[in-house]
Design an enzyme around this catalytic site. Structure first.
Site, short mmCIF file in Angstrom:
data_model
loop_
_atom_site.label_atom_id
_atom_site.label_comp_id
_atom_site.label_asym_id
_atom_site.label_seq_id
_atom_site.Cartn_x
_atom_site.Cartn_y
_atom_site.Cartn_z
N GLU A 1 -33.69 -29.49 -47.40
CA GLU A 1 -35.11 -29.16 -47.50
C GLU A 1 -35.42 -28.34 -48.76
O GLU A 1 -36.48 -28.49 -49.36
CB GLU A 1 -35.58 -28.40 -46.25
N ARG B 1 -23.12 -25.85 -45.34
CA ARG B 1 -23.43 -25.99 -46.75
C ARG B 1 -24.39 -24.95 -47.32
O ARG B 1 -24.42 -24.74 -48.51
CB ARG B 1 -24.01 -27.39 -47.03
N GLN C 1 -34.82 -28.56 -38.41
CA GLN C 1 -34.32 -27.76 -39.53
C GLN C 1 -34.20 -26.30 -39.11
O GLN C 1 -35.18 -25.69 -38.70
CB GLN C 1 -35.29 -27.89 -40.71
N SER D 1 -34.38 -26.11 -62.62
CA SER D 1 -33.11 -26.80 -62.83
C SER D 1 -33.27 -28.30 -62.62
O SER D 1 -32.71 -29.12 -63.37
CB SER D 1 -32.05 -26.24 -61.88
N GLU E 1 -24.54 -29.55 -40.79
CA GLU E 1 -24.51 -29.65 -42.24
C GLU E 1 -25.13 -28.42 -42.89
O GLU E 1 -24.63 -27.90 -43.88
CB GLU E 1 -25.23 -30.92 -42.69
N GLY F 1 -32.29 -32.93 -63.05
CA GLY F 1 -32.47 -33.86 -61.95
C GLY F 1 -31.85 -33.30 -60.67
O GLY F 1 -31.28 -32.21 -60.67
N ARG G 1 -33.43 -23.67 -41.03
CA ARG G 1 -33.94 -22.73 -42.03
C ARG G 1 -35.46 -22.68 -41.95
O ARG G 1 -36.13 -23.71 -42.01
CB ARG G 1 -33.49 -23.14 -43.44
#
Length: 298
Positions: A96, A133, A54, A70, A129, A75, A56
């Protein structure tokens, strides 16, 4: 609404299939794999481990709490993506923030796409990704690009095609990794922008780079002002021309009178701006020339 309920029920059904030891699906060749790959499946949060690939590493606590709120109300709208490791064990590929926020929201399961991939494929999927994103900071994007180059042996040209970015864009991100670590941290924390970083990277001297970074932060300078500061620094390194170091002077009336009296003629003295000049002594005959020559030789 009925369609959404049906989708959730399908996800729980597939989850039950994956929990059956007799149907442990590890590759696309295994029985039942076609029911799993490409479908959304409800997975237990405890069965998912964080992806070591990952990119980040910083997660804003405030935005995570907002996302958790939220998720409590609506959901998880966008499923995460995971890679199957072993029986009822999965590794996160992307999502994540959603995973962390779901835990904060007190959920026990999360909708997920399951991918059957090797480590290299997992790394590529995770990095590409996330780059496409998520709003990663410039240093995180640069690290992601560098890892794809180093660990998957991609050239910048191949990386450009893989992530759909111009090669020059990738090069600009990668150059940020040459910045002093303190400056990289400042960019990750939002004290300066990528534009500031691109200006500062043109300074090779680490101390000078840090000094200008400090001025940028403390004086809240814009990118344009930072570029001007960097230009001023480079200008200060240029060798000064002889013209700028020479001192120009003017011959005062007293000195002019001294010249005229000594040679017995009106002497013409011209001085250039760089301090150089010439003296012209007029004579009116051979006898006058010999007189002046005698004065010089004495």
């Amino acid at each position: 609404m009925a369609k959404a309920v049906k989708k959730q029920a399908l996800g729980r059904g597939l989850s039950a299939l994956l929990k059956d030891p007799s149907n442990d699906i590890k590759s696309v060749e295994d029985k039942g794999a076609e029911q799993v790959v490409g479908n959304i499946i409800e997975l237990e949060l405890d069965a998912i481990e964080v992806n070591p690939f990952q990119p980040r590493s910083n997660f804003n606590e405030e935005t995570l709490n907002e996302l958790a709120k939220s998720i409590k109300e609506l959901g998880v709208i966008q499923p995460i993506t995971v890679r199957k490791l072993d029986f009822n064990k999965y590794q996160l590929i992307s999502g994540e923030r959603r995973l962390r926020a779901s835990k904060l929201a007190g959920l026990e399961t999360i909708p997920a796409y399951i991918r059957l991939a090797n480590d290299n494929e997992s790394l590529v999927m995770a990095l590409v990704e996330n780059i496409q994103r998520h709003d990663l900071d410039p240093i995180e994007v640069a690290i992601s690009y560098q890892r794809l180059i180093d660990e998957i042996s991609l050239t910048q040209e191949e990386l450009s095609e893989r992530v759909g970015k111009k090669r020059s864009t990738i090069t600009n991100y990668l150059r940020l990794l040459k910045l002093d670590p303190i400056i990289q941290t400042g960019m990750r924390d939002g004290f300066i922008s990528m534009g500031h970083g691109r200006a500062l990277i043109n300074i090779d001297d680490a101390d000078a780079q840090s000094d200008i970074y400090h001025k940028v932060v403390t004086q809240n300078l814009s990118v344009r002002e930072t570029e001007a500061l960097v230009k001023k620094y480079h200008d200060s390194l240029k060798p000064k021309s002889s013209q700028s170091t020479s001192k120009s002077f003017e011959l005062d009336e007293e000195n002019k009178k001294t010249f005229n009296n000594f040679f017995g003629a009106k002497v013409d003295v011209k001085i250039a701006s760089n301090g150089k000049g010439k003296i012209t002594i007029p004579f009116h005959s051979e006898e006058d020339f010999n007189r002046i020559l005698k004065l010089i030789n004495n």
